[in-house]
Design a protein around this motif. Structure first.
Motif, PDB file in Angstrom:
ATOM      1  N   GLY A  23       0.824  -1.199   0.000  1.00  0.00           N
ATOM      2  CA  GLY A  23       0.000   0.000   0.000  1.00  0.00           C
ATOM      3  C   GLY A  23       0.855   1.244   0.000  1.00  0.00           C
ATOM      4  O   GLY A  23       2.085   1.170  -0.085  1.00  0.00           O
ATOM      5  N   PRO A  24       0.234   2.407   0.078  1.00  0.00           N
ATOM      6  CA  PRO A  24       0.999   3.658   0.084  1.00  0.00           C
ATOM      7  C   PRO A  24       2.024   3.673   1.213  1.00  0.00           C
ATOM      8  O   PRO A  24       1.777   3.154   2.303  1.00  0.00           O
ATOM      9  CB  PRO A  24      -0.085   4.727   0.298  1.00  0.00           C
ATOM     10  N   SER A  25       3.178   4.270   0.948  1.00  0.00           N
ATOM     11  CA  SER A  25       4.230   4.294   1.954  1.00  0.00           C
ATOM     12  C   SER A  25       5.016   5.595   1.882  1.00  0.00           C
ATOM     13  O   SER A  25       4.988   6.304   0.869  1.00  0.00           O
ATOM     14  CB  SER A  25       5.178   3.098   1.779  1.00  0.00           C
ATOM     15  N   ARG A  26       5.719   5.869   2.963  1.00  0.00           N
ATOM     16  CA  ARG A  26       6.531   7.089   3.075  1.00  0.00           C
ATOM     17  C   ARG A  26       7.819   6.727   3.791  1.00  0.00           C
ATOM     18  O   ARG A  26       7.791   6.119   4.863  1.00  0.00           O
ATOM     19  CB  ARG A  26       5.756   8.157   3.850  1.00  0.00           C
ATOM     20  N   HIS A  27       8.977   7.078   3.180  1.00  0.00           N
ATOM     21  CA  HIS A  27      10.279   6.735   3.746  1.00  0.00           C
ATOM     22  C   HIS A  27      11.127   8.000   3.867  1.00  0.00           C
ATOM     23  O   HIS A  27      11.657   8.476   2.851  1.00  0.00           O
ATOM     24  CB  HIS A  27      11.013   5.712   2.876  1.00  0.00           C
ATOM     25  N   GLU A  87      12.339  12.652   1.104  1.00  0.00           N
ATOM     26  CA  GLU A  87      11.234  11.823   1.578  1.00  0.00           C
ATOM     27  C   GLU A  87      10.660  11.086   0.377  1.00  0.00           C
ATOM     28  O   GLU A  87      10.175  11.711  -0.560  1.00  0.00           O
ATOM     29  CB  GLU A  87      10.172  12.733   2.202  1.00  0.00           C
ATOM     30  N   LEU A  88      10.770   9.786   0.372  1.00  0.00           N
ATOM     31  CA  LEU A  88      10.245   8.979  -0.717  1.00  0.00           C
ATOM     32  C   LEU A  88       8.786   8.650  -0.411  1.00  0.00           C
ATOM     33  O   LEU A  88       8.487   7.993   0.583  1.00  0.00           O
ATOM     34  CB  LEU A  88      11.072   7.710  -0.855  1.00  0.00           C
ATOM     35  N   ARG A  89       7.898   9.116  -1.256  1.00  0.00           N
ATOM     36  CA  ARG A  89       6.472   8.791  -1.123  1.00  0.00           C
ATOM     37  C   ARG A  89       6.075   7.893  -2.275  1.00  0.00           C
ATOM     38  O   ARG A  89       6.464   8.136  -3.422  1.00  0.00           O
ATOM     39  CB  ARG A  89       5.614  10.058  -1.101  1.00  0.00           C
ATOM     40  N   CYS A  90       5.290   6.869  -2.001  1.00  0.00           N
ATOM     41  CA  CYS A  90       5.032   5.840  -3.002  1.00  0.00           C
ATOM     42  C   CYS A  90       3.579   5.365  -2.957  1.00  0.00           C
ATOM     43  O   CYS A  90       3.044   5.071  -1.882  1.00  0.00           O
ATOM     44  CB  CYS A  90       5.977   4.657  -2.747  1.00  0.00           C
ATOM     45  N   LEU A 114      -2.710  15.953  -7.826  1.00  0.00           N
ATOM     46  CA  LEU A 114      -2.087  14.651  -7.639  1.00  0.00           C
ATOM     47  C   LEU A 114      -1.091  14.684  -6.489  1.00  0.00           C
ATOM     48  O   LEU A 114      -1.023  13.749  -5.685  1.00  0.00           O
ATOM     49  CB  LEU A 114      -1.384  14.207  -8.930  1.00  0.00           C
ATOM     50  N   ARG A 115      -0.355  15.772  -6.377  1.00  0.00           N
ATOM     51  CA  ARG A 115       0.602  15.877  -5.276  1.00  0.00           C
ATOM     52  C   ARG A 115      -0.119  15.856  -3.932  1.00  0.00           C
ATOM     53  O   ARG A 115       0.340  15.213  -2.976  1.00  0.00           O
ATOM     54  CB  ARG A 115       1.425  17.157  -5.423  1.00  0.00           C
ATOM     55  N   GLU A 116      -1.252  16.534  -3.832  1.00  0.00           N
ATOM     56  CA  GLU A 116      -2.008  16.540  -2.581  1.00  0.00           C
ATOM     57  C   GLU A 116      -2.581  15.156  -2.272  1.00  0.00           C
ATOM     58  O   GLU A 116      -2.607  14.726  -1.115  1.00  0.00           O
ATOM     59  CB  GLU A 116      -3.131  17.574  -2.658  1.00  0.00           C
ATOM     60  N   ILE A 117      -3.039  14.445  -3.304  1.00  0.00           N
ATOM     61  CA  ILE A 117      -3.565  13.090  -3.090  1.00  0.00           C
ATOM     62  C   ILE A 117      -2.473  12.175  -2.551  1.00  0.00           C
ATOM     63  O   ILE A 117      -2.671  11.427  -1.584  1.00  0.00           O
ATOM     64  CB  ILE A 117      -4.143  12.520  -4.403  1.00  0.00           C
ATOM     65  N   GLY A 123       0.722  10.360   4.252  1.00  0.00           N
ATOM     66  CA  GLY A 123       1.036  11.174   5.411  1.00  0.00           C
ATOM     67  C   GLY A 123       0.466  10.614   6.694  1.00  0.00           C
ATOM     68  O   GLY A 123      -0.196   9.568   6.720  1.00  0.00           O
ATOM     69  N   PRO A 124       0.691  11.324   7.802  1.00  0.00           N
ATOM     70  CA  PRO A 124       0.108  10.918   9.084  1.00  0.00           C
ATOM     71  C   PRO A 124      -1.423  10.903   9.003  1.00  0.00           C
ATOM     72  O   PRO A 124      -2.032  11.770   8.366  1.00  0.00           O
ATOM     73  CB  PRO A 124       0.591  12.005  10.051  1.00  0.00           C
ATOM     74  N   GLY A 125      -2.029   9.934   9.618  1.00  0.00           N
ATOM     75  CA  GLY A 125      -3.484   9.840   9.594  1.00  0.00           C
ATOM     76  C   GLY A 125      -4.040   9.495   8.234  1.00  0.00           C
ATOM     77  O   GLY A 125      -5.181   9.868   7.906  1.00  0.00           O
TER      78      GLY A 125
END
Length: 259
Positions: A23-27, A87-90, A114-117, A123-125
């Motif tokens: 699923g979506p992830s953030r590193h 920050e890698l967002r995926c 798209l960037r906001e989505i 992101g958190p929450g």
């Protein structure tokens, strides 16, 4: 599962390990932190939430600012490096889901929506369940209209091209002509020109400009001034650099650096 961070360098690994993404992830990544070679069985949309992210694959290399993204098809080995705190967002999608029908990695423009989505999903929450699936579909709808940008640096395989690429990667301001570089690597100008077109799909001037722009993104992420970056990357003047940067990235290097 977060990819394993390792310090090793080198060319793509044939035995790169599989990493599971569900699923979506953030590193978050520190300056120069590297995520070693790996691959996934899902398609990925990767963008830096901040900073600049370098994405390398067997197809080539991309240096990506926050208003750009890389589409990575399932099964393609890749590695990442951060330039500046990043920050890698995926986002991930099943292997059969490809709104642009891309079989190879590509750089895409990221709209503000798209960037906001992506930020909301990683992101958190972040939402889960049906709200998350709705946003993931909205991201796909945005991607269906996202233009593919010719900003990658294709990876050469011919030994003469590799030697030339290594020379210019070590010093992007090197202003030698293709004939002069050919003498350094033991190949005729006509031969190199033909190889650039046949193997990389670019003329030498276009390839060198993309190399310099990628290096410029790295230097700007490290806090180098626009004027110093222009000189270090071999542009004839700061104004020429600004124009090339604006044409490639849709903004000026000063605005890009201010975030």
């Amino acid at each position: 599962m977060s990819p394993t961070r390792q310090p090793s360098e080198g060319r793509p690994q044939e035995d790169a390990p599989h990493q599971k993404e569900t699923g979506p992830s953030r590193h978050p990544l520190a300056h120069r932190e590297r995520i070693d070679w790996h691959w996934h069985d899902v398609n990925q949309l990767i963008t830096p939430g901040l900073g600049v992210l370098e994405v390398s694959t067997p197809y080539g290399r991309w240096v990506v600012p926050p208003h750009r993204a890389v589409w990575l098809p399932a099964g393609v080995p890749h590695t990442h490096r951060a330039h500046g705190p990043s920050e890698l967002r995926c986002l991930v999608y099943p292997a059969g889901t490809s709104p642009l029908r891309l079989a190879a990695p590509a750089v895409l423009a990221v709209t503000p929506l798209l960037r906001e989505i992506i930020a909301h999903l990683t992101g958190p929450g972040a939402p889960a369940g049906r709200p998350a699936r709705t946003l993931e579909q909205a991201a796909l709808d945005q991607l269906a209209h996202a233009p593919e940008l010719p900003l990658g640096l294709p990876r050469p395989t011919d030994p003469r091209l590799r030697d030339l690429a290594d020379l210019l990667a070590a010093d992007p301001a090197d202003d030698r002509s293709l004939a002069e570089l050919g003498r350094a690597v033991g190949a005729a100008e006509r031969t190199l020109s033909r190889l650039f077109r046949a193997e990389l799909g670019l003329g030498f001037p276009q390839w060198r400009t993309q190399l310099r722009l990628q290096h410029a993104l790295v230097l700007l992420a490290r806090g180098r001034s626009v004027t110093a970056t222009a000189a270090a990357c071999g542009f004839r003047s700061p104004s020429a650099f600004i124009e090339a940067f604006r044409h490639a990235f849709g903004t000026t290097p000063g605005r890009h650096q201010r975030g």
